[in-house]
Design a protein around this motif. Structure first.
Motif, PDB file in Angstrom:
ATOM      1  N   LEU A   1      -2.552   9.650   9.062  1.00 14.99           N
ATOM      2  CA  LEU A   1      -2.043   8.590   8.047  1.00 14.99           C
ATOM      3  C   LEU A   1      -3.218   8.231   7.045  1.00 14.99           C
ATOM      4  O   LEU A   1      -4.411   7.811   7.397  1.00 14.99           O
ATOM      5  CB  LEU A   1      -1.720   7.397   9.114  1.00 14.99           C
ATOM      6  N   ARG A   2      -2.837   8.323   5.632  1.00 12.24           N
ATOM      7  CA  ARG A   2      -3.731   7.803   4.810  1.00 12.24           C
ATOM      8  C   ARG A   2      -2.944   6.959   3.998  1.00 12.24           C
ATOM      9  O   ARG A   2      -1.994   6.770   3.749  1.00 12.24           O
ATOM     10  CB  ARG A   2      -3.858   9.400   3.920  1.00 12.24           C
ATOM     11  N   ARG A   3      -3.839   5.553   3.865  1.00 13.55           N
ATOM     12  CA  ARG A   3      -3.381   4.586   2.969  1.00 13.55           C
ATOM     13  C   ARG A   3      -4.274   4.429   1.914  1.00 13.55           C
ATOM     14  O   ARG A   3      -5.357   4.194   1.772  1.00 13.55           O
ATOM     15  CB  ARG A   3      -3.594   3.427   4.070  1.00 13.55           C
ATOM     16  N   ASP A   4      -3.713   4.409   0.721  1.00  9.50           N
ATOM     17  CA  ASP A   4      -4.193   4.321  -0.796  1.00  9.50           C
ATOM     18  C   ASP A   4      -4.068   2.836  -1.172  1.00  9.50           C
ATOM     19  O   ASP A   4      -3.171   2.226  -0.853  1.00  9.50           O
ATOM     20  CB  ASP A   4      -3.434   5.250  -1.811  1.00  9.50           C
TER      21      ASP A   4
ATOM     22  N   SER B   1       0.812  -1.185  -0.005  1.00  7.81           N
ATOM     23  CA  SER B   1       0.003   0.046   0.121  1.00  7.81           C
ATOM     24  C   SER B   1       0.696   1.308   0.001  1.00  7.81           C
ATOM     25  O   SER B   1       2.164   1.023   0.457  1.00  7.81           O
ATOM     26  CB  SER B   1      -0.913   0.005   1.194  1.00  7.81           C
ATOM     27  N   ARG B   2       0.341   2.390  -0.388  1.00  6.44           N
ATOM     28  CA  ARG B   2       1.045   3.826  -0.475  1.00  6.44           C
ATOM     29  C   ARG B   2       0.523   4.308   0.827  1.00  6.44           C
ATOM     30  O   ARG B   2      -0.777   4.654   1.042  1.00  6.44           O
ATOM     31  CB  ARG B   2       0.861   4.202  -1.794  1.00  6.44           C
ATOM     32  N   TYR B   3       1.485   4.802   1.533  1.00  4.17           N
ATOM     33  CA  TYR B   3       0.855   5.518   2.791  1.00  4.17           C
ATOM     34  C   TYR B   3       1.448   7.307   2.739  1.00  4.17           C
ATOM     35  O   TYR B   3       2.646   7.261   2.001  1.00  4.17           O
ATOM     36  CB  TYR B   3       1.536   5.049   4.127  1.00  4.17           C
TER      37      TYR B   3
ATOM     38  N   THR C   1       6.006   3.614   0.341  1.00  3.94           N
ATOM     39  CA  THR C   1       5.041   2.364  -0.075  1.00  3.94           C
ATOM     40  C   THR C   1       5.621   1.115   0.871  1.00  3.94           C
ATOM     41  O   THR C   1       6.710   0.759   1.006  1.00  3.94           O
ATOM     42  CB  THR C   1       5.220   1.696  -1.683  1.00  3.94           C
TER      43      THR C   1
ATOM     44  N   GLU D   1       1.316  -3.407   8.064  1.00  5.21           N
ATOM     45  CA  GLU D   1      -0.097  -2.949   8.534  1.00  5.21           C
ATOM     46  C   GLU D   1       0.079  -1.583   9.100  1.00  5.21           C
ATOM     47  O   GLU D   1       0.960  -1.120   9.817  1.00  5.21           O
ATOM     48  CB  GLU D   1      -0.887  -3.908   9.699  1.00  5.21           C
ATOM     49  N   SER D   2      -1.145  -0.849   9.295  1.00  3.57           N
ATOM     50  CA  SER D   2      -1.060   0.595   9.718  1.00  3.57           C
ATOM     51  C   SER D   2      -0.603   0.728  11.335  1.00  3.57           C
ATOM     52  O   SER D   2       0.185   1.371  11.621  1.00  3.57           O
ATOM     53  CB  SER D   2      -2.464   1.000   9.802  1.00  3.57           C
TER      54      SER D   2
END
Length: 303
Positions: free
Chosen positions: A300-303, A24-26, A74, A78-79
């Motif tokens: 925190l944004r996870r795309d 994922s992209r953070y 990237t 996990e968050s």
């Protein structure tokens, strides 16, 4: 003035044994310090974060303006693991422990207190209930000194109550030692000597931390000390031959080995009731200097 430093994180989560999801992209915004920190302190903190993420991949870019840092990376982490990696101090301390036979007197006092005061409403009654569950839950006998995963956070929140010191020495600090019981984690209530915040950190005298599997295919950490750390660790182990000691990371007991001989080679092999993922994270946190200014995740944004 805006300074641009590059930090990217490419994590090989599966290969490292860390529970992970597809890449994922953070985008993470961090606040470093409480305001008023020098440029040098901010840059030192960023360097520590770079060193931490290097355990999981290749460092890249970060945008820094004042006390605010924006990271884009990237990752297969996990968050929750990203939060821990970037926010926790990673402070390693070592403690003497009170022997179990000394704990028996404390447990007896708790039983007497619980029996005598259980009809009253006091915060310390709840501590007694958590450490010493009602008799019927365990087939007619008390299970002294053990706490379930469900009760762990509630008990830790009560550790600051002054009532503890009616029953434990003033230099003691209550703590929980993780024990895996099949698929369920339980924690042994232990007493360590000295509060983690009041003892010196060992991070500055560590050359390297490695994570590996031992001959039984169980995860372990290997800490390699520098010259001063080697000398200090030899003294610490010599003073505790025949005793159990506690290795504590950010106030949490990570392992409690029994010292059989003084250790003179500057290497500390740590096995315990932890997963490979926990070993990897601890390696990343303790293998670099501790964070001496607070770091908090603003978003925190996870795309």
């Amino acid at each position: 003035m805006k300074r641009l430093i590059v930090i990217s994180i490419f994590v090989l989560g599966t290969a490292l044994g860390i529970s992970c999801t597809p890449s994922s992209r953070y985008t993470v915004t961090l606040n470093i310090g409480l305001g008023g920190e020098s440029n040098e302190e901010i840059e030192r903190t960023v360097a520590i974060l770079k060193e931490r993420v290097s355990h999981f991949g290749k460092p890249g870019q970060a945008s820094i303006e004042g006390n605010k840092v924006v990271l884009q990376f990237t990752s297969t982490l996990e968050s929750t693991n990203v939060y821990r990696l970037l926010q926790t101090p990673g402070r390693l301390t070592m403690h003497d422990m009170y022997p179990r036979f000394e704990m028996e007197g404390f447990n007896t006092a708790l039983i007497e207190y619980y029996t005598r005061e259980q009809d009253t409403v006091k915060p310390f009654d709840r501590i007694s209930e958590l450490i010493l569950p009602p008799v019927e839950e365990y087939g007619g006998s008390y299970i002294m000194g053990y706490v379930t995963e469900e009760d762990k956070k509630e008990l830790e929140a009560l550790f600051g109550l002054p009532e503890w010191y009616q029953y434990i020495p003033r230099n003691a600090c209550p703590a929980l030692l993780p024990i895996f019981n099949g698929s369920e984690s339980i924690y042994e209530f232990v007493l360590i000597k000295g509060h983690p915040d009041h003892l010196p950190s060992w991070n500055g005298n560590i050359e390297k931390v490695r994570s590996r599997k031992n001959k039984y295919e169980l995860p372990e950490l290997v800490i390699i000390f520098d010259k001063k750390g080697t000398e200090d660790f030899e003294r610490f182990t010599a003073d505790n031959v025949g005793c159990q000691v506690a290795l504590v990371v950010d106030g949490n007991v990570f392992s409690s080995p029994l010292v059989t001989d003084p250790i003179k080679n500057g290497r500390c092999n740590i096995g315990g009731n932890f997963t490979e993922a926990e070993a990897r994270m601890t390696m990343a946190l303790t293998g670099s200097p501790e964070l001496t200014v607070p770091v908090s995740v603003e978003s925190l944004r996870r795309d």
